[in-house]
Every structure is written in C-alpha cells, then in structure tokens.
Enzyme design. Structure first.
Site, short mmCIF file in Angstrom:
data_model
loop_
_atom_site.label_atom_id
_atom_site.label_comp_id
_atom_site.label_asym_id
_atom_site.label_seq_id
_atom_site.Cartn_x
_atom_site.Cartn_y
_atom_site.Cartn_z
N SER A 1 0.84 -1.21 0.00
CA SER A 1 0.00 0.00 0.00
C SER A 1 0.87 1.25 0.00
CB SER A 1 -0.88 0.01 1.26
OG SER A 1 -1.49 1.26 1.42
N TYR B 1 -1.24 -0.57 10.13
CA TYR B 1 -1.34 -0.94 8.71
C TYR B 1 -0.07 -0.55 7.95
CZ TYR B 1 -3.57 -1.14 4.05
OH TYR B 1 -3.90 -1.40 2.74
P1 NAP Z 1 -11.48 -6.04 0.90
O1 NAP Z 1 -12.40 -5.61 -0.20
O2 NAP Z 1 -11.83 -5.74 2.30
O3 NAP Z 1 -11.24 -7.63 0.73
C1 NAP Z 1 -10.40 -8.28 1.63
C2 NAP Z 1 -10.22 -9.72 1.23
O4 NAP Z 1 -9.28 -10.32 2.13
C3 NAP Z 1 -11.48 -10.55 1.31
O5 NAP Z 1 -11.45 -11.54 0.32
C4 NAP Z 1 -11.38 -11.20 2.70
O6 NAP Z 1 -12.09 -12.44 2.83
C5 NAP Z 1 -9.88 -11.45 2.76
N1 NAP Z 1 -9.37 -11.60 4.12
C6 NAP Z 1 -9.33 -10.67 5.11
N2 NAP Z 1 -8.77 -11.20 6.21
C7 NAP Z 1 -8.46 -12.49 5.92
C8 NAP Z 1 -7.87 -13.55 6.64
N3 NAP Z 1 -7.48 -13.41 7.91
N4 NAP Z 1 -7.70 -14.75 6.00
C9 NAP Z 1 -8.09 -14.91 4.73
N5 NAP Z 1 -8.65 -13.94 3.99
C10 NAP Z 1 -8.84 -12.74 4.59
O7 NAP Z 1 -10.02 -5.43 0.70
P2 NAP Z 1 -9.32 -4.83 -0.63
O8 NAP Z 1 -9.57 -3.39 -0.66
O9 NAP Z 1 -9.65 -5.68 -1.80
O10 NAP Z 1 -7.78 -5.04 -0.23
C11 NAP Z 1 -7.01 -6.12 -0.74
C12 NAP Z 1 -5.54 -5.83 -0.45
O11 NAP Z 1 -5.17 -4.60 -1.08
C13 NAP Z 1 -5.24 -5.68 1.04
O12 NAP Z 1 -3.98 -6.24 1.33
C14 NAP Z 1 -5.18 -4.17 1.21
O13 NAP Z 1 -4.37 -3.80 2.30
C15 NAP Z 1 -4.60 -3.76 -0.11
N6 NAP Z 1 -4.85 -2.36 -0.46
C16 NAP Z 1 -6.13 -1.93 -0.71
C17 NAP Z 1 -6.34 -0.60 -1.06
C18 NAP Z 1 -7.71 -0.04 -1.39
O14 NAP Z 1 -7.82 1.16 -1.64
N7 NAP Z 1 -8.76 -0.85 -1.44
C19 NAP Z 1 -5.26 0.28 -1.13
C20 NAP Z 1 -3.99 -0.19 -0.86
C21 NAP Z 1 -3.80 -1.51 -0.54
P3 NAP Z 1 -13.56 -12.49 3.54
O15 NAP Z 1 -14.49 -11.81 2.57
O16 NAP Z 1 -13.87 -13.93 3.70
O17 NAP Z 1 -13.42 -11.72 4.82
#
Ligand code: NAP
Length: 242
Positions: free
Chosen positions: A140, A153
């Site tokens: 991130s 984070y």
């Molecule tokens: P999200 O929509 O909240 O989705 C999170 C995913 O991770 C879901 O599939 C969830 O599964 C899974 N997950 C969470 N905790 C888990 C665990 N303990 N074991 C297994 N699976 C788990 O998040 P996102 O925005 O797509 O983010 C994905 C990645 O990108 C993350 O690493 C985040 O830090 C990074 N990121 C996101 C952004 C952004 O703007 N969205 C920016 C920078 C970085 P369940 O549905 O079963 O809970």
C-alpha cells in the site's frame, strides 16, 4: 494447467486478480476467511468466463489453519505446482496510535504481515525446486510514505516491502521472482467509507482506481514478460506518490 493462489481472492482487489489470472489461463485457488457467498460469486464469474478454480477457506493469520488447509491441499495435489502466489488478503483497523488498542495492532500485523510468512513459506520450497515461481505481494501507499491513523497498517505494509526486497535477493538464483504492488485509493469495501469526491482531489488522476487496474499489473508481474523484474515495488495510485 497452471496453478495460482490468491489470498483474500474472494472480494475487492483479490477478486479482480483471481478473475484476471483465470483469464490468463491459471486454475485459481481462491482463498477467503468467512464470506462464502462472495467467494462463490467470484468462482462463478471465473467459470462463466470459461476459466476454473477452487475455493480454499482458511485464515491467513493463523499458522495452524494455513498449514492444515493449504498444506492439506498441497499434499493431496502433489502433481500440481502452485507457480503464482498473490499475497493479497489484508485488513485495516485505523486509529491514532494513542487510542489504538493492542488487539488492533496485533490483528493487523497478523493478517497483513505474518500471513506473508506463513503462506509463502509453504509454497516456496516447491517453487525453488522447480525453478519456477512468481510471488506478488499487495502492499500500500501507506507502507511507502506513512498515513496518520494507520500506524499498524503502514508498519505491516512497510515490513512486507522490506521482506519483498530481501526475499528477492535470496531466491533470484532459482529464477523465482518476488515483487510488490502498492495501490493508492482503489474502489472496494475497504475504501467505501471514504468520501471519494473529497479524497480524489489528492489524486493527480482525479479519481479512485479500479480493481482491474491493480489486477493488470499483477498479471504482468506473474507473466514471463516480467522475467527480469524482482524486488520491485510498483505503485498503482494515480500519481499520488511522486
Ligand atoms: P477487501 O475488499 O476488504 O477484501 C479483503 C479480502 O481479504 C477478502 O477476500 C477477505 O475475505 C480477505 N481476508 C481478510 N482477512 C483475511 C484472513 N485473515 N484470512 C483470509 N482472507 C482474509 O479489501 P481490498 O480493498 O480488496 O484489499 C485487498 C488488499 O489490497 C489488502 O492487502 C489491502 O491492504 C490492499 N490495499 C487496498 C487498497 C484499497 O484502496 N482498497 C489500497 C492499498 C492496498 P472475507 O471476505 O472472507 O473476509
């Protein structure tokens, strides 16, 4: 058939990556923790597009769960080589450090950082033996430049960046690459509480990104086109970090 594992592949960025890797010809293991309907939706979309995959439910922050479920899949499928690993699962628990409960520090570090070690360690040996592997860690912008309210984070993502660079040095000789992708604001459930109209003013491209825009970069890093790139962090943030 080529095999890939996407942690947190059921929703958000992970879903976009799972769908893209399936389009690239991979059989995708879609990991999730609890939201089975969303995981099933992702697999259904992959199948509707002519691809295939399988759901694998385990908590990436729990080493026993990782070893039992993912390790179990591997021992039942010794003929199948997981050549692409995308460490994507992640959570936020934002608060100013002065108000942050220790549980919110621990759970974010466990889910975002310890998971990298637990999952990667399981797959690494086979990648090295086969001299064939691609590891992509989703980090991130917060881990690159810091972000108030995200001490936990940012620390987890910054540590993954350091681990990416170090592991790349350790395993380059075996033709296994490890890179990181650093998104900025991407439209998912993780960012839906943010006021996009206000926050987009911080972004030179004046909008939030899409999961597909992150997935394209992961797809490239997983491909043979990226064979001379390792230990790198590629930003997908609309120009916010420059
Ligand atoms: P999200 O929509 O909240 O989705 C999170 C995913 O991770 C879901 O599939 C969830 O599964 C899974 N997950 C969470 N905790 C888990 C665990 N303990 N074991 C297994 N699976 C788990 O998040 P996102 O925005 O797509 O983010 C994905 C990645 O990108 C993350 O690493 C985040 O830090 C990074 N990121 C996101 C952004 C952004 O703007 N969205 C920016 C920078 C970085 P369940 O549905 O079963 O809970």
């Amino acid at each position: 058939m080529k095999f890939a594992l996407v942690t947190g592949g059921s929703r958000g960025i992970g879903r976009g990556i799972s769908i893209k890797l399936a389009q690239d010809g991979y059989f995708v293991l879609i990991n999730y923790r609890s939201n089975q309907p969303e995981a099933e939706n992702t697999l259904a979309e992959i199948r509707a597009n002519g691809g295939d995959g399988e759901l694998l439910k385990f908590d990436v922050s729990n080493v026993d769960d990782v070893n039992a479920v993912l390790g179990g899949w591997m021992s039942q499928n010794t003929d199948k080589h997981l050549e692409v690993l995308v460490n994507n699962a992640g959570i936020t628990k934002d608060n100013l450090m002065v108000f942050m409960p220790v549980e919110d520090w621990t759970s974010v570090i466990s889910t975002n950082l310890n998971s990298f070690f637990f999952v990667t360690k399981l797959l690494l040996q086979n990648m090295l033996l086969k001299k064939n592997g691609r590891i992509v860690n989703i980090v991130s912008l917060s881990g690159q430049k810091g972000q108030p309210g995200q001490v936990n984070y940012a620390a987890s993502k910054g540590a993954i960046i350091a681990a990416t660079k170090t592991l790349a040095m350790e395993i380059g000789k075996k033709k296994v690459t490890v890179n990181a992708v650093a998104p900025g604001f991407i439209k998912t459930e993780m960012t839906e509480h943010l006021n996009e109209d206000e926050m987009k003013r911080l972004v030179p491209l004046n909008r939030f990104g899409t999961v597909q825009e992150v997935a394209e970069v992961v797809s490239f890093l997983a491909s043979s086109k990226a064979s001379y790139i390792t230990g790198e962090v590629i930003s997908v943030n609309g120009g916010m970090y420059s």
